[in-house]
Design an enzyme around this catalytic site. Structure first.
Site, mmCIF file in Angstrom:
data_model
loop_
_atom_site.group_PDB
_atom_site.id
_atom_site.type_symbol
_atom_site.label_atom_id
_atom_site.label_comp_id
_atom_site.label_asym_id
_atom_site.label_seq_id
_atom_site.Cartn_x
_atom_site.Cartn_y
_atom_site.Cartn_z
ATOM 1 N N GLU A 32 31.858 40.298 48.340
ATOM 2 C CA GLU A 32 32.564 39.463 48.740
ATOM 3 C C GLU A 32 34.516 39.303 48.954
ATOM 4 O O GLU A 32 34.068 40.219 48.315
ATOM 5 C CB GLU A 32 32.610 37.779 47.510
ATOM 6 C CG GLU A 32 33.823 36.663 47.971
ATOM 7 C CD GLU A 32 33.170 35.670 46.786
ATOM 8 O OE1 GLU A 32 32.162 35.471 45.746
ATOM 9 O OE2 GLU A 32 33.952 34.076 46.802
ATOM 10 N N ASN A 77 32.355 31.714 47.297
ATOM 11 C CA ASN A 77 33.671 31.074 47.306
ATOM 12 C C ASN A 77 34.155 31.322 48.399
ATOM 13 O O ASN A 77 34.643 30.247 49.903
ATOM 14 C CB ASN A 77 34.679 30.157 46.718
ATOM 15 C CG ASN A 77 33.801 29.568 44.811
ATOM 16 O OD1 ASN A 77 32.699 29.470 44.567
ATOM 17 N ND2 ASN A 77 34.419 30.139 43.995
ATOM 18 N N ASN A 175 27.286 28.266 49.860
ATOM 19 C CA ASN A 175 27.256 28.660 48.591
ATOM 20 C C ASN A 175 27.988 27.847 47.792
ATOM 21 O O ASN A 175 28.740 26.818 48.153
ATOM 22 C CB ASN A 175 28.721 29.451 48.631
ATOM 23 C CG ASN A 175 28.747 30.211 47.514
ATOM 24 O OD1 ASN A 175 27.433 30.962 46.744
ATOM 25 N ND2 ASN A 175 30.026 29.830 46.191
ATOM 26 N N GLU A 176 27.406 27.388 46.650
ATOM 27 C CA GLU A 176 27.648 25.879 46.209
ATOM 28 C C GLU A 176 28.385 24.743 45.785
ATOM 29 O O GLU A 176 29.226 24.507 45.510
ATOM 30 C CB GLU A 176 28.475 27.569 45.385
ATOM 31 C CG GLU A 176 28.499 28.336 43.951
ATOM 32 C CD GLU A 176 29.085 28.715 43.241
ATOM 33 O OE1 GLU A 176 29.773 29.041 42.717
ATOM 34 O OE2 GLU A 176 28.180 30.007 41.866
ATOM 35 N N GLU A 295 23.406 34.998 42.351
ATOM 36 C CA GLU A 295 24.314 35.239 41.145
ATOM 37 C C GLU A 295 23.941 35.410 39.998
ATOM 38 O O GLU A 295 23.802 34.377 39.559
ATOM 39 C CB GLU A 295 25.614 33.708 41.829
ATOM 40 C CG GLU A 295 25.793 34.522 42.924
ATOM 41 C CD GLU A 295 27.656 34.278 43.681
ATOM 42 O OE1 GLU A 295 28.894 33.585 42.138
ATOM 43 O OE2 GLU A 295 28.023 33.176 44.388
HETATM 44 O O1 AHR Z 1 31.299 35.740 41.891
HETATM 45 C C1 AHR Z 1 32.423 35.077 41.706
HETATM 46 C C2 AHR Z 1 32.563 33.843 42.122
HETATM 47 O O2 AHR Z 1 31.516 32.734 41.170
HETATM 48 C C3 AHR Z 1 31.770 33.421 43.376
HETATM 49 O O3 AHR Z 1 32.910 33.121 44.674
HETATM 50 C C4 AHR Z 1 30.647 32.134 43.156
HETATM 51 O O4 AHR Z 1 30.201 32.074 44.486
HETATM 52 C C5 AHR Z 1 31.042 31.908 41.923
HETATM 53 O O5 AHR Z 1 31.309 30.900 40.934
#
Ligand code: AHR
Length: 506
Positions: A32, A77, A175-176, A295
Site C-alpha cells: 500500500e 485505505n 476497500n473496506e 488483509e
Molecule cells: O493494512 C493497513 C490498513 O488496514 C489498510 O489500509 C486498511 O485496508 C486496513 O484497515
C-alpha cells in the site's frame, strides 16, 4: 502417586482424506502507499542496491525468498481516495493522502508496480477506488491496463512505453467500504449497487477478469454478515470472491488468547462461507463464491499514529511493528487456518510486505532484514502448495479468556504437489507458553516414510526480535528427536513454537 501426563496430541494423516488443493494465491501479500512500504521500502532509486527501475535489489531478493505469489496494490485505505492517472506518464502531481495524513509524490505508480511484479515473479491483485470514484474510473483503468491498443486509454499506456497490455486478472472492487473511517464509506445497499455496476462494466471490457467484492473489515463490525449478505445479493452473479480482513494483537498481556487468535479467523471464515451459501441458495445460483482473505496479520494498532498529528510528510514512519517470536507463532497459526480452509479460501494477503506491519524491514540507504514473521510465511509458501489433508487433532486443551477451551496443538498437513507427492509436511503450532507438546501421528497411510527434517521458530525469550543490528537473532533452527517407527511419528514441539516436520521416502 502417578506423574501428571505430559501435554500430548495425536493426529492421523491419510491422503484419502483431503480438504483440497491449496491455491498458490493463498500466499499473497500487500503493498500500500502507506508510510515506507513503497518509498524507501521496495522503491528507493538512490539506494546503493537500487536497479534501473529504482527497486531495491536487497528487497527484491527477500521478496523472492519469502515465496510471495501475489501482491495486492495500491491500498488499503489509500486506494479509496486515489487517482490512478496521477501515477502514470511523465506528470506526477503531489497530492494529499487523507487516509494516512501523508503527501503522495506519485513517483511510483501502476507501471512501476507492474515492473516490480514481473521482477519479483508475483501476480498483481489490483484494487480500485470505489470510495471517492466509481464504475467509470474503474472501467477506464481496466482499459488502460488490459486493452491491446487503438483506443485513447490503451494508446496512452503504449505512449507511456508499455506496448503489451498488462493483462491484470484479479481486481478488488474497493476497500473496506463498510468502515466509517473509509473515504467514500457506504451502506451495504449503496456499495452493493456500485460494485455490481463496476463489475458489469469491467466484464464487458474484459470477460476474463476475476473480481473481489468487499466483505467486512473485521468480524466485530456491527454490520458483519448482514453486510456480506446484502452486498452479495447485488453482486453474486458478477463477482468471484468476497474479501475478509482481520488483524490480531496481544492485549493486556493475555498471551493465551493471542496465541489462540486463529479461533477468531476460523469463526470469521465459517460465518462468511455460511453467508455466501445462504445467498447462493436464495438466488438459486450454481457457482460458489470463494473467500479472499486479502488483509491479515498481527498488528499492534494501539501504536497507530493519531489523525490529529499536524505534519503532512512524505513516506513517514508509520505502522513499523517489530515482531517477536510470539507474533511469528501467531502468524504461523493463522497460515494453518487458511490452509485448513483451502476449499473456500483461495486467495489471501499478508498485510503488508515491506516496513508497514511487514515481514521485511529496511532502513533508508541501509540494510534490509527479515522479521520473525518472515519465517513461518516462507515455510508455508514453500511447503503449503499441495494437497491439504484433513487433520483432526485430539489434544490436551487449555482455557483462554477470549475463546474458552482450545487445543494446545493447531496443525495442518500438506502433501507436496506432483511429482513430489511422496513428501508430506506437517505445519504445527504449540500454543502453550510453558509446556512442550508430545505429538503422535499415525502416518502408515503415507507409505514408508521417515523424518526428513524438523525445524522450529521458538526461543527462551518469547519477546525476542530481529533488528538491523541483529537481523538473525530469531531464525529457524533444526531440532532432533522426531522419528517414525512402525507407522507412528513421534515428535516433541517446544513451548510456544512454530514447527515444520517433513516426512518422506529415501
Ligand atoms: O493494512 C493497513 C490498513 O488496514 C489498510 O489500509 C486498511 O485496508 C486496513 O484497515
Amino acid at each position: 502417586m502417578t506423574e501428571p501426563a505430559l501435554p500430548h496430541a495425536s493426529i492421523t494423516l491419510d491422503p484419502e482424506f483431503a480438504i483440497g488443493e491449496a491455491d498458490p494465491r493463498l500466499f499473497g501479500s500487500f503493498v500500500e502507499h502507506l508510510g515506507r512500504c513503497v518509498y524507501t521500502g521496495l522503491y528507493e532509486p538512490d539506494h546503493p542496491d537500487a536497479d534501473e527501475d529504482g527497486l531495491r535489489g536487497d528487497v527484491l531478493a527477500l521478496v523472492r525468498e519469502l515465496g510471495v505469489t501475489m501482491v495486492r496494490y495500491p491500498g488499503g485505505n489509500f486506494v479509496s481516495g486515489y487517482r490512478w492517472e496521477d501515477g502514470v506518464g511523465p506528470e506526477r502531481p503531489r497530492r494529499l493522502d487523507p487516509a494516512w495524513r501523508s503527501i503522495e509524490t506519485n513517483e511510483f505508480g501502476l507501471n512501476e508496480f507492474m515492473r516490480f511484479t514481473s521482477k519479483s515473479g508475483v501476480e498483481p491483485m489490483m484494487a480500485l477506488n470505489l470510495g471517492t470514484r466509481g464504475p467509470s474510473e474503474a472501467a477506464e483503468m481496466l482499459e488502460y491496463c488490459n486493452h491491446p491498443g487503438g483506443t485513447a486509454l490503451s494508446d496512452l499506456r503504449r505512449a507511456h512505453g508499455i506496448d503489451k497490455p498488462h493483462g491484470i486478472h484479479l481486481w478488488c472492487l474497493g476497500n473496506e467500504l463498510d468502515g466509517p473511517w473509509q473515504m467514500g464509506h457506504k451502506t451495504a445497499e449503496e456499495y452493493g449497487r456500485v460494485a455490481a455496476e463496476a463489475a458489469r462494466l469491467m466484464r464487458m471490457i474484459d470477460p476474463d477478469v476475476r473480481l473481489v467484492a468487499c466483505g467486512s473489515s473485521n468480524s466485530s463490525m456491527p454490520t458483519f454478515a448482514s453486510w456480506e449478505a446484502t452486498v452479495l445479493e447485488h453482486t453474486y452473479e458478477h463477482v468471484d470472491y468476497v474479501s475478509c480482513h482481520a488483524y490480531y494483537e496481544e492485549i493486556a498481556g493475555d498471551v493465551d488468547s493471542f496465541l489462540a487468535s486463529a479461533q477468531d479467523m476460523e469463526h470469521f471464515i465459517d460465518s462468511v462461507v455460511a453467508t455466501c451459501d445462504h445467498v447462493r441458495a436464495k438466488l438459486r445460483a450454481v457457482k460458489r463464491i470463494q473467500l479472499s482473505f486479502d488483509e491479515w496479520n498481527v498488528w499492534y494498532r494501539r501504536q497507530r499514529r493519531v489523525a490529529d498529528e499536524p505534519e503532512w510528510e512524505i513516506a513517514p514512519h508509520l505502522l513499523e511493528d517489530n515482531y517477536t517470536v510470539t507474533d511469528a507463532v501467531v502468524v504461523g497459526s493463522l497460515l494453518i487456518t487458511l490452509l485448513r480452509h483451502c476449499d473456500r479460501v483461495s486467495a489471501a494477503c499478508l498485510a503488508q510486505l515491506v516496513n508497514v506491519i511487514a515481514p521485511i524491514r529496511t532502513e533508508r540507504g541501509g540494510p534490509a532484514w527479515k522479521q520473525t514473521t518472515f519465517h513461518p510465511f516462507a515455510d508455508a509458501a514453500r511447503y503449503g502448495k499441495g494437497r491439504v489433508l484433513r487433520v483432526e487433532p485430539r489434544s490436551t486443551r487449555h482455557e483462554t479468556a477470549e475463546y474458552g477451551e482450545v487445543d494446545q496443538l493447531h496443525c495442518v498437513a500438506v502433501q507436496d504437489a506432483a511429482p513430489d507427492a511422496d513428501t508430506t509436511t506437517i505445519l504445527a503450532v504449540n500454543r502453550s507458553v510453558e509446556q512442550p507438546l508430545n505429538l503422535h501421528a499415525e502416518v502408515r497411510a503415507l507409505g514408508d516414510v521417515r523424518v526428513l527434517g524438523h525445524h522450529v521458530i521458538a526461543d527462551a525469550d518469547r519477546h525476542a526480535r530481529n533488528s538491523a543490528e541483529h537481523p538473525d537473532r530469531v531464525q529457524p533452527r533444526q531440532v532432533t528427536g522426531a522419528a517414525v517407527s512402525d507407522g507412528q511419528l513421534t515428535a516433541q514441539l517446544p513451548p510456544l513454537s512454530w514447527n515444520v516436520l517433513r516426512l518422506g521416502g529415501d
